[in-house]
Design a protein around this motif. Sequence first.
Motif, PDB file in Angstrom:
ATOM      1  N   GLU A 100       0.796  -1.229   0.000  1.00 34.06           N
ATOM      2  CA  GLU A 100       0.000   0.000   0.000  1.00 34.06           C
ATOM      3  C   GLU A 100       0.831   1.283   0.000  1.00 34.06           C
ATOM      4  O   GLU A 100       0.391   2.301  -0.508  1.00 34.06           O
ATOM      5  CB  GLU A 100      -0.935   0.006   1.224  1.00 34.06           C
ATOM      6  CG  GLU A 100      -1.858   1.215   1.254  1.00 34.06           C
ATOM      7  CD  GLU A 100      -2.986   1.118   2.266  1.00 34.06           C
ATOM      8  OE1 GLU A 100      -3.158   0.053   2.883  1.00 34.06           O
ATOM      9  OE2 GLU A 100      -3.691   2.130   2.447  1.00 34.06           O
ATOM     10  N   TYR A 101       2.044   1.223   0.563  1.00 36.97           N
ATOM     11  CA  TYR A 101       2.649   2.499   0.928  1.00 36.97           C
ATOM     12  C   TYR A 101       3.892   2.966   0.178  1.00 36.97           C
ATOM     13  O   TYR A 101       4.588   3.838   0.657  1.00 36.97           O
ATOM     14  CB  TYR A 101       2.928   2.510   2.433  1.00 36.97           C
ATOM     15  CG  TYR A 101       1.665   2.797   3.189  1.00 36.97           C
ATOM     16  CD1 TYR A 101       1.066   4.037   3.091  1.00 36.97           C
ATOM     17  CD2 TYR A 101       1.040   1.833   3.946  1.00 36.97           C
ATOM     18  CE1 TYR A 101      -0.116   4.315   3.748  1.00 36.97           C
ATOM     19  CE2 TYR A 101      -0.145   2.098   4.610  1.00 36.97           C
ATOM     20  CZ  TYR A 101      -0.720   3.347   4.496  1.00 36.97           C
ATOM     21  OH  TYR A 101      -1.890   3.623   5.135  1.00 36.97           O
TER      22      TYR A 101
ATOM     23  N   ALA B  18     -12.389   6.738   8.303  1.00 39.52           N
ATOM     24  CA  ALA B  18     -11.533   6.048   7.332  1.00 39.52           C
ATOM     25  C   ALA B  18     -10.124   5.826   7.883  1.00 39.52           C
ATOM     26  O   ALA B  18      -9.551   4.737   7.731  1.00 39.52           O
ATOM     27  CB  ALA B  18     -11.464   6.849   6.031  1.00 39.52           C
ATOM     28  N   PHE B  19      -9.601   6.833   8.554  1.00 33.98           N
ATOM     29  CA  PHE B  19      -8.243   6.685   9.094  1.00 33.98           C
ATOM     30  C   PHE B  19      -8.249   5.680  10.251  1.00 33.98           C
ATOM     31  O   PHE B  19      -7.351   4.842  10.380  1.00 33.98           O
ATOM     32  CB  PHE B  19      -7.714   8.049   9.554  1.00 33.98           C
ATOM     33  CG  PHE B  19      -6.223   8.062   9.760  1.00 33.98           C
ATOM     34  CD1 PHE B  19      -5.359   7.940   8.678  1.00 33.98           C
ATOM     35  CD2 PHE B  19      -5.682   8.193  11.028  1.00 33.98           C
ATOM     36  CE1 PHE B  19      -3.989   7.936   8.869  1.00 33.98           C
ATOM     37  CE2 PHE B  19      -4.314   8.204  11.223  1.00 33.98           C
ATOM     38  CZ  PHE B  19      -3.464   8.076  10.143  1.00 33.98           C
ATOM     39  N   LYS B  22      -8.412   2.254   8.913  1.00 36.11           N
ATOM     40  CA  LYS B  22      -7.110   1.841   8.375  1.00 36.11           C
ATOM     41  C   LYS B  22      -6.179   1.382   9.506  1.00 36.11           C
ATOM     42  O   LYS B  22      -5.551   0.324   9.426  1.00 36.11           O
ATOM     43  CB  LYS B  22      -6.493   3.023   7.622  1.00 36.11           C
ATOM     44  CG  LYS B  22      -5.211   2.720   6.949  1.00 36.11           C
ATOM     45  CD  LYS B  22      -4.880   3.764   5.911  1.00 36.11           C
ATOM     46  CE  LYS B  22      -5.484   3.429   4.575  1.00 36.11           C
ATOM     47  NZ  LYS B  22      -4.967   4.180   3.463  1.00 36.11           N
ATOM     48  N   LYS B  25      -7.392  -1.897  10.789  1.00 34.66           N
ATOM     49  CA  LYS B  25      -7.109  -2.999   9.864  1.00 34.66           C
ATOM     50  C   LYS B  25      -5.699  -3.559  10.114  1.00 34.66           C
ATOM     51  O   LYS B  25      -5.511  -4.763  10.255  1.00 34.66           O
ATOM     52  CB  LYS B  25      -7.229  -2.498   8.414  1.00 34.66           C
ATOM     53  CG  LYS B  25      -6.903  -3.558   7.369  1.00 34.66           C
ATOM     54  CD  LYS B  25      -7.079  -3.033   5.956  1.00 34.66           C
ATOM     55  CE  LYS B  25      -5.804  -2.428   5.407  1.00 34.66           C
ATOM     56  NZ  LYS B  25      -5.834  -2.100   3.995  1.00 34.66           N
ATOM     57  N   TYR B  26      -4.738  -2.652  10.191  1.00 35.65           N
ATOM     58  CA  TYR B  26      -3.367  -3.119  10.375  1.00 35.65           C
ATOM     59  C   TYR B  26      -3.100  -3.610  11.793  1.00 35.65           C
ATOM     60  O   TYR B  26      -2.349  -4.562  12.001  1.00 35.65           O
ATOM     61  CB  TYR B  26      -2.365  -2.027   9.974  1.00 35.65           C
ATOM     62  CG  TYR B  26      -2.294  -1.876   8.474  1.00 35.65           C
ATOM     63  CD1 TYR B  26      -1.804  -2.901   7.687  1.00 35.65           C
ATOM     64  CD2 TYR B  26      -2.759  -0.728   7.842  1.00 35.65           C
ATOM     65  CE1 TYR B  26      -1.762  -2.798   6.310  1.00 35.65           C
ATOM     66  CE2 TYR B  26      -2.717  -0.607   6.460  1.00 35.65           C
ATOM     67  CZ  TYR B  26      -2.214  -1.647   5.701  1.00 35.65           C
ATOM     68  OH  TYR B  26      -2.178  -1.551   4.335  1.00 35.65           O
ATOM     69  N   PRO B 236      -7.256   9.970   3.899  1.00 37.70           N
ATOM     70  CA  PRO B 236      -7.107   8.617   4.473  1.00 37.70           C
ATOM     71  C   PRO B 236      -7.182   7.497   3.449  1.00 37.70           C
ATOM     72  O   PRO B 236      -6.812   6.364   3.745  1.00 37.70           O
ATOM     73  CB  PRO B 236      -8.265   8.497   5.466  1.00 37.70           C
ATOM     74  CG  PRO B 236      -9.018   9.739   5.430  1.00 37.70           C
ATOM     75  CD  PRO B 236      -8.448  10.663   4.415  1.00 37.70           C
ATOM     76  N   PHE B 237      -7.663   7.804   2.258  1.00 34.68           N
ATOM     77  CA  PHE B 237      -7.785   6.751   1.238  1.00 34.68           C
ATOM     78  C   PHE B 237      -6.546   6.664   0.350  1.00 34.68           C
ATOM     79  O   PHE B 237      -6.521   5.910  -0.611  1.00 34.68           O
ATOM     80  CB  PHE B 237      -9.028   7.011   0.366  1.00 34.68           C
ATOM     81  CG  PHE B 237     -10.301   7.039   1.161  1.00 34.68           C
ATOM     82  CD1 PHE B 237     -10.909   5.853   1.540  1.00 34.68           C
ATOM     83  CD2 PHE B 237     -10.867   8.243   1.561  1.00 34.68           C
ATOM     84  CE1 PHE B 237     -12.069   5.867   2.300  1.00 34.68           C
ATOM     85  CE2 PHE B 237     -12.029   8.269   2.314  1.00 34.68           C
ATOM     86  CZ  PHE B 237     -12.632   7.075   2.695  1.00 34.68           C
ATOM     87  N   THR B 241      -0.972   8.575   3.535  1.00 34.53           N
ATOM     88  CA  THR B 241      -1.035   8.258   4.975  1.00 34.53           C
ATOM     89  C   THR B 241       0.155   7.378   5.361  1.00 34.53           C
ATOM     90  O   THR B 241       0.028   6.454   6.164  1.00 34.53           O
ATOM     91  CB  THR B 241      -2.336   7.493   5.298  1.00 34.53           C
ATOM     92  OG1 THR B 241      -2.477   6.420   4.341  1.00 34.53           O
ATOM     93  CG2 THR B 241      -3.555   8.365   5.244  1.00 34.53           C
TER      94      THR B 241
END
Lengths: 538, 309
Positions: A100-101, B18-19, B22, B25-26, B236-237, B241
């Motif tokens: 993703e990053y 959203a943030f 995220k 999720k991680y 955030p999408f 980020t």
Amino acid sequence: MRPEEISKKTEQLVTIKTEDLAPLPFPYDTYEETPITPLKEEQKKKWEHSLDGVSALTLPKPETPEEEERLVKAFLSGLEKLMTKENNWTFLQPLMLSLEYCAKCQTCADACPAFEMSGRKDIYRPTFRADVLRKIAKKYLSKGGKILAGFRGHDIDLNWDTIARLAELAYRCTLCRRCASVCPVGVDNGLITHELRKLFSQEMGIAGPEIHEKGSVKHLKFGSSTGMTKAAVADIIEYLEDDIEEKTGKRIKIPLNKKGAEILLIHNAGEFMAWPENPMAFAILFDAAGIDYTLSTDLVGYDAVNYGLWYDDVQFARVALKHIEIARNLGVKKIVIGECGHAHKALSVIADRLLPGAQMIPRESSYTLLNDIVKSGKIKFDPSKNDFPVTLHDPCNAVRLMGIVKPQREVLNAIFPPGRFREMEPHGVENYCCGGGSGFAIMSSGNFPDWKRLVSGRKKLAQILNAFQGEMDPSIKKMVCAPCSNCKGQIRDMLESYEVYEKTGIWYTGLVELMVNAMVDQKKPYLEWPGEGDDDDM
Amino acid sequence: MGFLQILTYLSGLVFVIAFGAKLLKYATMPMHVRWELYPIPHEGKEWGGSFYEEIDHWKKVRHKDHMAQYRFMVPEILFIRALHEDNRPLWYWSFPFHMGLYLCIGGLIFLGFGAFVQIFGMVPENSALASLFQSLTTVFAVPGYILGTIGALGLIVKRTTDSNLTDVTAGIDFMNLIWLGLLFVTGFIVWLQDPGFNVSRAYFQSLLTYGPMKEPMSAIHVVNLLIFIGFWAYFPFTPMTHMVSKYFMWDKVKWDDDPNRGDAGMDSKIKKYLAYPVTWAAVHIDSQGGKKTWADIATTNPWENKDQK
């Protein structure tokens, strides 16, 4: 070249030309390189080679469009599985973060020896294969992935060419993770390569033949990736005892399957075949230091390698669990890993979270134990016996990936006269891979050995030559200490291909051989330089 | 309450959800196998060493130098040290860009403090504290606008002209840089029009009190606000980020070298993961389409010949 171009319909995406390669130092600054041997016509017809004209995998071409389609679907299915916790709990978090990053800054590119030494070929950028995977995942597996795909930067075509090239490309990175160590946002493109190899192996059954069929499968079937059976090990050990007697004048019994010993010592079984002086030197040192240890002749227990580390979590776990089971059955207090870098990381680090703690057994590096032996004073060393220039190669797996940096240096400083040991630059955790990492040292299919010689091994060769500049006269014998079997194999191949010993007097060996050579009790020189013994190799 | 206020609330809500999602999720992904990368600052060995350098390391008490992690990470975040050391040509633009962002966020925080005390009637004209907040807003925001603009422009030029970057840069990357660049530029113009940030503070106050916006807002100020509102919800999408990866990839991956010593928490996770069903399809895995678990396949050696001598 944009990563999207990987799906281009063309005979070959990139050609490696010798004139593009980064130059080598003196005396190879004017050396005329031998180019990569082109595949023969019948090989070209059989194997995929459209990435760079090189076939490492001897990947067969699909025979029908239906087969192509099935393989493309299998790839996508594998990619989906790679992103689920059930199928990939082992690496899910770092993989998803790395996918993703990426900030697209290319800081990693200059850290990659394959990219640099190839003459900065775009396909070898650490981000190239990772970006291909990122783009496929975004376009084909994320909701709305095809909307504005070009503007969003992931409009890639997924066809058999893409997959075949990606499979080969997964084997153009040594997983040294130098790229990850410089990334400003922590992305690990080396890990993405690792995961890509897993996808190919675990879902599609595609892997380097030397690391799968002739590697981990042989290991689990016969007991060793060398094909050496349990029955053969005991005989080989007996030969080693004879050779030790011949070299030292002393009969040493190498303990086998000794229940309740303090230590289970596991060597890379390749040492028994290619460099028997290494396990012999361990036996001499452990005997002299009074260490209570044993070797195992149980299936898998006499070969420390774990090729699954490079391409397959399941094969990895099968071998690692066998190692642990054997140690527990012997009732040893710890496993000590011989001079094999990837075995160090496999058993000490990666296997650490495969079983609940109570079922684990402590694992230790031989470098640490050897340094402890030196510091204990149990063996007397005479550094003047090692009165020649020496440099040290840092195996990535044991050094950057495990943090074992000082012990091997302290040993060298204790067994060499002051001023004889010099570092390569850079060294320690910033080292460069030997070029044989992640299985490359044993991979010899197609024309891949040429690629290793010209590209992946080139940086290490340059570093070795640079370490001895000013002393290039071949009459001054010089040594590279490479305490890792695979690194030794790769360095041997490079030194032989470039006739480095003949031109400069540089040769290679492991750490324990140098230690025994410096032992006061060792009457004859233990080291044999090329041409001194019966064989070319020591 | 006006349309802009509603948009601002919505944008904030999208950002938080959203943030937060995220991060969640991680944070809730399974504990992975160890994949550390040295040097690890908390090992306290400047040469990059680890506990593996010590004999019988498992018998010894581990000393983790947690302050060393901060000594590494603070300059890394503030000054983007990795880029400074390994990619200086890009750092010349990336550093002002990021520093501009940090300063603008600082300015926004002090604007918020000023708006908060203003609710209680403390304004720069009658309160030293309010005056301090006003000054700090200016001190942070204005250099932030300037540095951010320089950085955004530089990065656009760099990504357009540097052959290392052109092939990996997509339209969306330019859009993001232009978006942030416009935020900085319009912010600077707003400050020129309103050097005391009085209108901005009044707007912030209206958000805190759910009240009407009393000060008239210039057109450029509305544009600046809309750019900000849109970016806040969009951010955030995006991979912008990357502070998320900066936290997880260092703290939970590269620096996670905690050995398995039978800790109950780690044990229960491992047992749970080993019971996960496997569906990998290659023949040698022999997963039987999810009928087998990790424990099943890892403890099976399909090639073992029990009669081997």
